[in-house]
Design a protein around this motif. Structure first.
Motif, PDB file in Angstrom:
ATOM      1  N   UNK A  13      41.269  35.275  60.159  1.00 32.82           N
ATOM      2  CA  UNK A  13      39.930  34.708  60.080  1.00 32.82           C
ATOM      3  C   UNK A  13      39.202  35.057  58.795  1.00 32.82           C
ATOM      4  N   UNK A  14      38.401  34.139  58.319  1.00 36.18           N
ATOM      5  CA  UNK A  14      37.564  34.365  57.156  1.00 36.18           C
ATOM      6  C   UNK A  14      36.379  33.411  57.254  1.00 36.18           C
ATOM      7  N   UNK A  15      35.599  33.339  56.212  1.00 38.18           N
ATOM      8  CA  UNK A  15      34.437  32.470  56.269  1.00 38.18           C
ATOM      9  C   UNK A  15      33.273  33.135  56.973  1.00 38.18           C
ATOM     10  N   UNK A  16      32.352  32.349  57.553  1.00 35.96           N
ATOM     11  CA  UNK A  16      31.138  32.917  58.145  1.00 35.96           C
ATOM     12  C   UNK A  16      31.433  33.765  59.377  1.00 35.96           C
ATOM     13  N   UNK A  17      30.651  34.822  59.536  1.00 33.56           N
ATOM     14  CA  UNK A  17      30.733  35.654  60.733  1.00 33.56           C
ATOM     15  C   UNK A  17      29.837  35.069  61.825  1.00 33.56           C
TER      16      UNK A  17
END
Length: 489
Positions: free
Chosen positions: A92-96
């Protein structure tokens, strides 16, 4: 599921309700495991271990997963396999995720484990209980789920909560093979959108007074002629909101036949209400449905390989829910356009009296409103027909529901929609005051006064007020708004 106290929610694995998800995720309610849930988890674990002892091939417990299903996992390597399984899916990556989404996700995972159908030990559920009650921060990424288990997001959660303990056979897959995040955003987006629909009807009623619209479309005769639950609900609500209004008296309405954005408002909002009723039913069932593979039957003492991770039901429910708002928002845009246009409203051009400068007044607000409504319409597009890949895992994972994306779009739609409705409220209040007809309805009068606390009337030479203070007031004074909405009951 029952509450031990108002602020403690008992998790049974079978009766989680949407309202309780909101209570835990947004109000910080504590949770506890029911004794029955612990017994079911012990029973489920025993069934799984007995099957392992018999030498059965069990996906994710005695075999690897995906393209390596043919590979066997010895019990001596279970802990290391589990660690690697979590870490290889931790892409996972991007916005939390926001805190409420993360807490709702952890709660949904807890409820899933508490069902006993995953074979996870009670100690795992107790860890999740502790994480919720301690309000432990967990960094969970929103991107990565195809809607066939939220593996990437769930790996974030699992590594944050269980990285310091050895997982036993099947437990890593039980944590990964969950759509707890998709279900969490589904619940929260439903709650936000359903409340927004009620607010839209309240604001629409004030728009009717600003336009001097004909209320015959919400008369008892009109509502009884089309026996749809949503129509009756919202038509009756409008009638309650405008009770006592000048438009109900002789000479109040300006036209026999108003534009459809006014005339069909109860029909449009009613159709959305009926669509949301279907979505609520499906999302509510999903909260307590098995999402894992394999699934353990406590009744039969056996396991079955399933496709319970396929979130097509949830995706469809989210599609229906979002699509219902396309006509709600576009009709709002049309009401604004009609109110600021002197040809339709009979009021000053742009709803501000001319002072010799020639400023366009609220026309700019109407154009901005149209812009974000167009953006909102794109978020209502159905996703169930999308296909992410047909080749992953040697072709086994040959379809995807994209339920997680559907839920995320629902949350974004609710945010955009709040701005859409707030701008209609600004314009409706300006039109109602400029028209100068009194009295306003018993409830719409309260709404008008509520709006005027932060958005003043724009007199000649003044600019239209900014929507941001009103948005903040709608958020900080939710109870006052909810009381006005509740007056329709």
């Amino acid at each position: 599921m029952q509450s031990l106290r108002q602020d403690i929610v008992e998790i049974t694995g079978q009766h989680l309700a949407m309202e309780q998800v909101v209570s835990v995720s947004r109000s910080g309610s504590k949770v506890t495991l029911s004794p029955d849930a612990i017994e079911r988890m012990v029973r489920g674990r025993s069934i799984l271990e007995e099957a392992i002892a018999r030498g059965e091939r069990i996906y994710g417990a005695t075999t690897s997963v995906g393209p390596k299903t043919t590979a066997s996992i010895s019990q001596a390597n279970t802990a290391e396999f589990s660690r690697r399984l979590l870490r290889t899916h931790n892409a996972g990556h991007g916005p939390l995720a926001a805190k409420d989404v993360t807490r709702a996700t952890v709660l949904n995972l807890l409820n899933s484990l508490a069902s006993g159908t995953t074979g996870a030990r009670p100690v795992l559920a107790e860890r999740l209980v502790d994480a919720l009650n301690a309000d432990r921060p967990i960094a969970m990424h929103l991107w990565g789920s195809m809607g066939q288990s939220d593996m990437s997001s769930m790996a974030d959660v699992a590594l944050a909560v269980f990285d310091d303990i050895d997982l036993e056979a099947g437990e890593a897959l039980a944590l990964l093979n969950s759509s707890a995040m998709s279900t969490a955003v589904a619940v929260l987006s439903f709650v936000d959108l359903h409340r927004l629909l009620q607010l839209s009807t309240l604001v629409g009623a004030l728009s009717m007074e600003g336009y001097a619209a004909n209320p015959s479309t919400v008369s008892e005769i009109a509502l009884r002629s089309r026996p749809f639950d949503g129509l009756v609900r919202h038509g009756s609500a409008i009638r309650k909101y405008i009770e006592g209004s000048y438009i109900l008296s002789a000479g109040g309405p300006r036209n026999l036949q108003d534009p459809l954005c006014f005339r069909s408002m109860a029909l449009i909002h009613g159709a959305a209400e009926d669509s949301l009723a279907f979505s609520r039913q499906q999302i509510g069932r999903e909260l307590n449905a098995s999402q894992g593979n394999p699934v353990i039957s406590l009744e039969h003492g056996s396991l079955a390989a399933v496709a319970n991770f396929d979130m097509i039901t949830l995706c469809m429910a989210l599609d229906v829910m979002r699509l219902a708002f396309a006509p709600v928002f576009t009709s709002s845009t049309e009401r604004l356009a009609k109110l600021v246009d002197t040809t339709w409203s009979g009021l000053a051009i742009g709803l501000i009296e001319e002072d010799g400068i020639g400023a366009p007044g609220f026309n700019g607000v109407a154009l901005f409103h149209k812009s974000i409504t167009s953006e909102a319409r794109l978020l209502t597009a159905p996703l169930a027909g999308e296909l992410a890949s047909s080749s992953h895992s040697n072709g086994v994972m040959d379809r995807a529901s994209l339920a997680a994306l559907g839920g995320r779009r629902g949350l974004e739609l609710a945010q955009l929609g709040t701005s859409i409705v707030a701008m209609e409220l600004i314009v409706a209040a300006q039109a109602a005051e400029l028209r100068g007809r009194t009295p306003l309805g018993n409830v719409t009068g309260q709404l008008f006064a509520f709006a005027r606390q932060t958005i003043p009337f724009a007199a000649a030479g003044q600019r239209p007020p900014n929507v941001q203070p009103l948005l903040e007031q709608l958020q900080s004074n939710r109870d006052a708004v909810d009381c006005m909405i509740a007056a329709s009951n």
